[in-house]
Design an enzyme around this catalytic site. Structure first.
Site, PDB file in Angstrom:
ATOM      1  N   ASN A 193       8.469 155.144  13.547  1.00  0.00           N
ATOM      2  CA  ASN A 193       7.656 155.652  12.436  1.00  0.00           C
ATOM      3  C   ASN A 193       6.188 155.466  12.792  1.00  0.00           C
ATOM      4  O   ASN A 193       5.650 154.364  12.735  1.00  0.00           O
ATOM      5  CB  ASN A 193       8.009 154.889  11.153  1.00  0.00           C
ATOM      6  CG  ASN A 193       7.251 155.401   9.939  1.00  0.00           C
ATOM      7  OD1 ASN A 193       6.136 155.885  10.053  1.00  0.00           O
ATOM      8  ND2 ASN A 193       7.861 155.287   8.775  1.00  0.00           N
TER       9      ASN A 193
ATOM     10  N   ASP B  95      10.810 146.250   8.589  1.00  0.00           N
ATOM     11  CA  ASP B  95      11.715 146.957   7.685  1.00  0.00           C
ATOM     12  C   ASP B  95      11.092 146.879   6.298  1.00  0.00           C
ATOM     13  O   ASP B  95      10.736 145.797   5.827  1.00  0.00           O
ATOM     14  CB  ASP B  95      13.129 146.383   7.700  1.00  0.00           C
ATOM     15  CG  ASP B  95      14.119 147.442   7.234  1.00  0.00           C
ATOM     16  OD1 ASP B  95      14.260 148.469   7.921  1.00  0.00           O
ATOM     17  OD2 ASP B  95      14.718 147.273   6.148  1.00  0.00           O
ATOM     18  N   SER B  96      10.951 148.019   5.685  1.00  0.00           N
ATOM     19  CA  SER B  96      10.161 148.056   4.455  1.00  0.00           C
ATOM     20  C   SER B  96      10.718 149.105   3.516  1.00  0.00           C
ATOM     21  O   SER B  96      11.554 149.922   3.895  1.00  0.00           O
ATOM     22  CB  SER B  96       8.698 148.347   4.794  1.00  0.00           C
ATOM     23  OG  SER B  96       8.599 149.412   5.717  1.00  0.00           O
TER      24      SER B  96
ATOM     25  N   LYS C  15      -5.903 150.175   0.720  1.00  0.00           N
ATOM     26  CA  LYS C  15      -4.461 149.881   0.839  1.00  0.00           C
ATOM     27  C   LYS C  15      -4.255 148.645   1.710  1.00  0.00           C
ATOM     28  O   LYS C  15      -3.468 147.755   1.384  1.00  0.00           O
ATOM     29  CB  LYS C  15      -3.708 151.093   1.425  1.00  0.00           C
ATOM     30  CG  LYS C  15      -2.215 150.816   1.606  1.00  0.00           C
ATOM     31  CD  LYS C  15      -1.422 151.972   2.210  1.00  0.00           C
ATOM     32  CE  LYS C  15       0.039 151.557   2.399  1.00  0.00           C
ATOM     33  NZ  LYS C  15       0.853 152.524   3.131  1.00  0.00           N
TER      34      LYS C  15
ATOM     35  N   ARG D 121       2.631 145.424   3.789  1.00  0.00           N
ATOM     36  CA  ARG D 121       2.599 145.312   5.257  1.00  0.00           C
ATOM     37  C   ARG D 121       1.462 144.378   5.691  1.00  0.00           C
ATOM     38  O   ARG D 121       1.630 143.547   6.577  1.00  0.00           O
ATOM     39  CB  ARG D 121       2.440 146.718   5.855  1.00  0.00           C
ATOM     40  CG  ARG D 121       2.447 146.786   7.379  1.00  0.00           C
ATOM     41  CD  ARG D 121       2.760 148.180   7.873  1.00  0.00           C
ATOM     42  NE  ARG D 121       4.099 148.588   7.510  1.00  0.00           N
ATOM     43  CZ  ARG D 121       4.369 149.500   6.556  1.00  0.00           C
ATOM     44  NH1 ARG D 121       3.397 150.118   5.915  1.00  0.00           N
ATOM     45  NH2 ARG D 121       5.626 149.795   6.255  1.00  0.00           N
TER      46      ARG D 121
HETATM   47  P1  ITT Z   1      11.767 152.526  11.714  1.00  0.00           P
HETATM   48  O1  ITT Z   1      13.105 152.012  11.232  1.00  0.00           O
HETATM   49  O2  ITT Z   1      11.828 153.252  13.027  1.00  0.00           O
HETATM   50  O3  ITT Z   1      10.734 151.435  11.712  1.00  0.00           O
HETATM   51  P2  ITT Z   1      11.736 153.947   9.181  1.00  0.00           P
HETATM   52  O4  ITT Z   1      10.757 154.864   8.519  1.00  0.00           O
HETATM   53  O5  ITT Z   1      13.172 154.400   9.212  1.00  0.00           O
HETATM   54  O6  ITT Z   1      11.219 153.623  10.673  1.00  0.00           O
HETATM   55  P3  ITT Z   1      12.424 151.787   7.395  1.00  0.00           P
HETATM   56  O7  ITT Z   1      13.892 151.885   7.614  1.00  0.00           O
HETATM   57  O8  ITT Z   1      11.794 150.432   7.315  1.00  0.00           O
HETATM   58  O9  ITT Z   1      11.607 152.531   8.523  1.00  0.00           O
HETATM   59  O10 ITT Z   1      12.102 152.596   6.065  1.00  0.00           O
HETATM   60  C1  ITT Z   1      10.842 152.472   5.505  1.00  0.00           C
HETATM   61  C2  ITT Z   1      10.620 153.566   4.474  1.00  0.00           C
HETATM   62  O11 ITT Z   1      10.050 152.965   3.296  1.00  0.00           O
HETATM   63  C3  ITT Z   1       9.582 154.559   4.986  1.00  0.00           C
HETATM   64  O12 ITT Z   1      10.192 155.627   5.658  1.00  0.00           O
HETATM   65  C4  ITT Z   1       8.893 154.961   3.696  1.00  0.00           C
HETATM   66  O13 ITT Z   1       9.636 155.961   3.045  1.00  0.00           O
HETATM   67  C5  ITT Z   1       8.940 153.693   2.860  1.00  0.00           C
HETATM   68  N1  ITT Z   1       7.726 152.884   3.085  1.00  0.00           N
HETATM   69  C6  ITT Z   1       7.600 151.736   3.811  1.00  0.00           C
HETATM   70  N2  ITT Z   1       6.327 151.303   3.837  1.00  0.00           N
HETATM   71  C7  ITT Z   1       5.628 152.205   3.119  1.00  0.00           C
HETATM   72  C8  ITT Z   1       4.270 152.323   2.806  1.00  0.00           C
HETATM   73  O14 ITT Z   1       3.358 151.466   3.246  1.00  0.00           O
HETATM   74  N3  ITT Z   1       3.902 153.367   2.047  1.00  0.00           N
HETATM   75  C9  ITT Z   1       4.805 154.262   1.598  1.00  0.00           C
HETATM   76  N4  ITT Z   1       6.103 154.223   1.871  1.00  0.00           N
HETATM   77  C10 ITT Z   1       6.523 153.206   2.629  1.00  0.00           C
END
Ligand code: ITT
Length: 215
Positions: A25, A84-85, A190, A196
């Site tokens: 990402n 993971d977020s 932000k 994060r």
């Molecule tokens: P990786 O696993 O490759 O790191 P991913 O996007 O699949 O990428 P996650 O499984 O952690 O990562 O999902 C995180 C999702 O949560 C991300 O795609 C966003 O939709 C949301 N998210 C996380 N942090 C965010 C932020 O700072 N602002 C907005 N949405 C966020």
């Protein structure tokens, strides 16, 4: 005083500490690079075809961040950081949670995820629109987790998409103390308060000690 034009007095770019993120990402990578500053070289696994796709089979942010950090660190040298977020909406039983990236289905867009949350929350008044972003960072080396850090920002869901900044659910999330969404606020604002940045601050403190120990 340091003499001018003395090349040897300047740190070489290769001397900068490097950190590999176990993410594909790019938004996360850009944010983490901005937060760590130019003194650190941040890269991610995008385009590194020899590295495996890590299946996120965990049911908590912590489990998934460990899976990603450990899984990638088995194939590279040095430490690996995984993020993971996601968004937790109280009225939806803390969904989308760990399924934030794929809430509207596998391979779906940020816009589809955001639209689904807004659809499920349609008609809910402000009093029951509480939500939070969570971020769990795992650091691993040689397949072993060395540390875990957790950051949260509380807030409220907007009633519609507002702003073009950020990524993911940013245009529908208003952090506490603000009437604007993360999509409307600048990235600098932000980063002063985000889930994060809160987790990353703890990582920075930990890493500073680790780097000193390894010198
Ligand atoms: P990786 O696993 O490759 O790191 P991913 O996007 O699949 O990428 P996650 O499984 O952690 O990562 O999902 C995180 C999702 O949560 C991300 O795609 C966003 O939709 C949301 N998210 C996380 N942090 C965010 C932020 O700072 N602002 C907005 N949405 C966020």
């Amino acid at each position: 005083m340091r003499p001018e034009n003395n090349e040897s007095a300047k740190p070489l770019s290769s001397e900068k500490p490097k950190i590999l993120l176990a993410t594909r990402n790019r938004h996360k990578t850009v944010e983490i690079q901005m937060m760590l500053g130019e003194g650190v070289i941040v890269s991610d696994v995008t385009g590194l075809a020899h590295l495996p796709e890590i299946e996120e089979t965990g049911v908590t942010f912590e489990e998934n961040s460990k899976l990603k950090a450990e899984g990638i660190s088995r194939h590279v040298s040095g430490i690996v950081l995984a993020d993971d977020s996601g968004l937790e909406v109280d009225a939806l039983g803390k969904s989308p949670g760990v399924y934030s990236a794929r809430y509207a289905g596998p391979g779906c867009t940020d816009e589809a995820n955001t639209a689904l949350v807004l659809k499920k929350m349609k008609g809910f008044p402000d009093e029951v629109r509480s939500a939070r972003f969570r971020c769990v960072l795992a650091v691993a080396e040689n397949g072993v987790t060395l540390a875990i850090f957790d950051g949260t920002i509380e807030g409220m869901l907007a009633h519609e998409v507002r702003g073009k900044g950020g990524f993911g659910y940013d245009p529908i999330f208003m952090p506490e103390g603000h009437q604007q969404t993360f999509g409307e606020l600048s990235s600098e604002i932000k980063h002063t308060m985000s889930h994060r940045s809160r987790a990353l601050q703890q990582f920075k403190d930990w890493w500073t000690i680790k780097l000193a120990e390894r010198c």
